[in-house]
Scaffold this motif. Structure first.
Motif, short mmCIF file in Angstrom:
data_model
loop_
_atom_site.label_atom_id
_atom_site.label_comp_id
_atom_site.label_asym_id
_atom_site.label_seq_id
_atom_site.Cartn_x
_atom_site.Cartn_y
_atom_site.Cartn_z
N THR A 163 0.82 -1.20 0.00
CA THR A 163 0.00 0.00 0.00
C THR A 163 0.85 1.24 0.00
O THR A 163 2.03 1.21 0.33
N TYR A 164 0.20 2.37 -0.33
CA TYR A 164 0.93 3.64 -0.46
C TYR A 164 1.68 3.99 0.80
O TYR A 164 2.86 4.30 0.76
N MET A 165 1.00 3.93 1.96
CA MET A 165 1.67 4.31 3.19
C MET A 165 2.81 3.36 3.52
O MET A 165 3.76 3.73 4.18
N ARG A 166 2.73 2.13 3.08
CA ARG A 166 3.82 1.20 3.32
C ARG A 166 5.01 1.48 2.40
O ARG A 166 6.13 1.15 2.71
N ARG A 167 4.75 2.09 1.25
CA ARG A 167 5.85 2.39 0.34
C ARG A 167 6.66 3.58 0.81
O ARG A 167 7.86 3.65 0.61
N HIS B 76 10.62 11.25 -6.81
CA HIS B 76 9.87 12.16 -5.94
C HIS B 76 8.77 11.44 -5.16
O HIS B 76 8.41 11.86 -4.06
N LYS B 77 8.23 10.36 -5.72
CA LYS B 77 7.16 9.64 -5.03
C LYS B 77 7.65 8.99 -3.74
O LYS B 77 6.84 8.59 -2.89
N ARG B 78 8.98 8.89 -3.56
CA ARG B 78 9.53 8.29 -2.35
C ARG B 78 9.72 9.31 -1.23
O ARG B 78 10.07 8.93 -0.11
N ARG B 79 9.51 10.57 -1.51
CA ARG B 79 9.65 11.58 -0.47
C ARG B 79 8.63 11.33 0.63
O ARG B 79 7.46 11.02 0.36
N ILE B 80 9.05 11.51 1.86
CA ILE B 80 8.17 11.20 2.98
C ILE B 80 7.02 12.19 3.10
O ILE B 80 5.94 11.83 3.55
N VAL B 81 7.23 13.43 2.72
CA VAL B 81 6.15 14.42 2.83
C VAL B 81 5.21 14.25 1.65
O VAL B 81 5.44 14.74 0.54
N GLN B 82 4.17 13.49 1.88
CA GLN B 82 3.11 13.22 0.92
C GLN B 82 1.78 13.39 1.66
O GLN B 82 1.73 13.40 2.89
N SER B 83 0.70 13.48 0.92
CA SER B 83 -0.59 13.79 1.53
C SER B 83 -1.02 12.77 2.59
O SER B 83 -1.51 13.15 3.66
N ASP B 84 -0.84 11.49 2.33
CA ASP B 84 -1.25 10.48 3.30
C ASP B 84 -0.43 10.57 4.58
O ASP B 84 -0.95 10.44 5.69
N HIS C 120 7.96 21.41 -2.97
CA HIS C 120 7.09 20.23 -2.88
C HIS C 120 6.37 20.19 -1.53
O HIS C 120 5.15 19.95 -1.46
N MET C 121 7.13 20.40 -0.45
CA MET C 121 6.53 20.42 0.90
C MET C 121 5.44 21.47 0.99
O MET C 121 4.35 21.21 1.52
N LEU C 122 5.72 22.65 0.49
CA LEU C 122 4.75 23.74 0.56
C LEU C 122 3.49 23.39 -0.23
O LEU C 122 2.36 23.61 0.25
N GLU C 123 3.66 22.82 -1.41
CA GLU C 123 2.51 22.43 -2.23
C GLU C 123 1.65 21.40 -1.51
O GLU C 123 0.41 21.50 -1.46
N VAL C 124 2.30 20.37 -0.93
CA VAL C 124 1.56 19.33 -0.22
C VAL C 124 0.83 19.91 0.98
O VAL C 124 -0.35 19.60 1.22
N MET C 125 1.51 20.76 1.75
CA MET C 125 0.91 21.28 2.97
C MET C 125 -0.22 22.27 2.69
O MET C 125 -1.22 22.30 3.41
N VAL D 123 1.04 13.25 5.76
CA VAL D 123 0.64 14.47 6.46
C VAL D 123 -0.64 14.25 7.26
O VAL D 123 -0.78 14.74 8.39
N GLN D 124 -1.58 13.49 6.71
CA GLN D 124 -2.81 13.21 7.44
C GLN D 124 -2.56 12.27 8.62
O GLN D 124 -3.27 12.34 9.63
N LEU D 125 -1.57 11.40 8.50
CA LEU D 125 -1.16 10.59 9.65
C LEU D 125 -0.66 11.50 10.76
O LEU D 125 -1.03 11.33 11.93
N LEU D 126 0.18 12.46 10.42
CA LEU D 126 0.67 13.40 11.42
C LEU D 126 -0.46 14.22 12.02
O LEU D 126 -0.46 14.52 13.22
N ARG D 127 -1.42 14.59 11.19
CA ARG D 127 -2.56 15.35 11.70
C ARG D 127 -3.29 14.59 12.80
O ARG D 127 -3.72 15.17 13.80
N ARG D 128 -3.42 13.28 12.63
CA ARG D 128 -4.06 12.47 13.67
C ARG D 128 -3.26 12.48 14.96
O ARG D 128 -3.83 12.46 16.05
N LYS D 129 -1.96 12.48 14.85
CA LYS D 129 -1.11 12.35 16.03
C LYS D 129 -0.91 13.68 16.76
O LYS D 129 -0.64 13.69 17.97
N LEU D 130 -1.01 14.79 16.05
CA LEU D 130 -0.85 16.10 16.67
C LEU D 130 -2.09 16.48 17.47
O LEU D 130 -3.21 16.17 17.08
N LYS D 131 -1.86 17.20 18.55
CA LYS D 131 -2.97 17.80 19.28
C LYS D 131 -3.53 18.96 18.46
O LYS D 131 -2.84 19.52 17.60
#
Length: 241
Positions: A17-21, A154-162, A189-194, A164-172
């Motif tokens: 899956t995407y998050m596993r990649r 570029h698809k291997r960069r860690i900052v991707q939409s999925d 790329h980071m700015l575009e994703v965020m 970021v949403q994982l981090l959103r869950r973990k942040l207060k």
């Protein structure tokens, strides 16, 4: 900070899956020094956290209810220890997969008598998915991750939409995701994703980048880059309530 120079990557993950990649590191071998091995053998019981499939009780682990700052990929750990030392009122959690860096971090933490720091030696995505409770972090830091500068990577960069949403869950609510990179293309790329990410607000006044905050130490790497005219871009996004 995550390593920018390793070149090995597990291509078998392409079929999962995407998050596993998307992983937080590039696996490479590293030889431990005697000092690093000694630190791992001697200090892991005091500083180490073991990955598990259920969320850890961080307040119980640190023995208090304090702000929790998590850094993904702390490299050799010197700046992470420096930040923890400068903010004793907060608790710091570092994640790094390379054993030499983990050993060096433990050694530095002991040398500086830092007590408000714990570290994982594991993949950050798996730690965040399973070992960190939702709405438990005040800050997530990602400093100088592997830029995967070739376009086909570029698809291997860690900052991707999925991710970021994982981090959103973990942040207060009100928690901050703080990124820094010395690759302009990755900054863009980071700015575009965020900017496209649901549930985040840019802390930049002009909706782009922020000045390096004083709590992020200026590394020797950065200082050298500045002398050579290289740029560094910081981004800080707050989770909306």
């Amino acid at each position: 900070m995550t390593d920018s120079n390793g070149q090995q990557h597990d291509e078998q993950a392409e079929n999962t899956t995407y998050m596993r990649r998307i992983r937080s590191f590039v696996l490479r071998e590293g030889r431990l020094t005697k000092g690093q091995q000694h630190a791992l053998d001697t200090y892991w019981a005091d500083y180490g956290l073991t990955y598990q499939s259920q969320p850890l009780q961080l307040n119980e682990i640190f023995g208090r209810d304090a702000k929790k700052v998590l850094e993904i990929g702390f490299g050799m750990g010197k700046s992470l220890v420096q930040m923890a030392q400068a903010a004793p009122e907060s608790d710091f959690i570092g994640i790094e997969v390379h054993r030499p860096g983990v050993g060096a971090c433990l050694s530095e933490a002991v040398a500086q008598q830092v007590k408000n720091l714990k570290v994982f030696e594991h993949d950050a995505v798996e730690v965040l998915e399973h070992s960190i409770a939702d709405n438990s972090l005040d800050t997530v830091q990602l400093f100088f991750p592997d830029p995967w500068h070739k376009k086909r990577h570029h698809k291997r960069r860690i900052v991707q939409s999925d991710f970021v949403q994982l981090l959103r869950r973990k942040l207060k609510p009100g928690g901050v995701f703080h990124m820094a990179t010395d690759w302009q293309n990755y900054a863009e790329h980071m700015l575009e994703v965020m900017l496209a990410a649901e549930g985040f607000t840019n802390l930049s006044a002009d909706n782009t980048y922020v000045e390096r905050p004083e709590h992020r130490p200026l590394t020797k790497f950065e200082q050298r880059g500045q002398r050579l005219g290289h740029g560094v871009w910081d981004l800080m996004f707050k989770k909306e309530s």
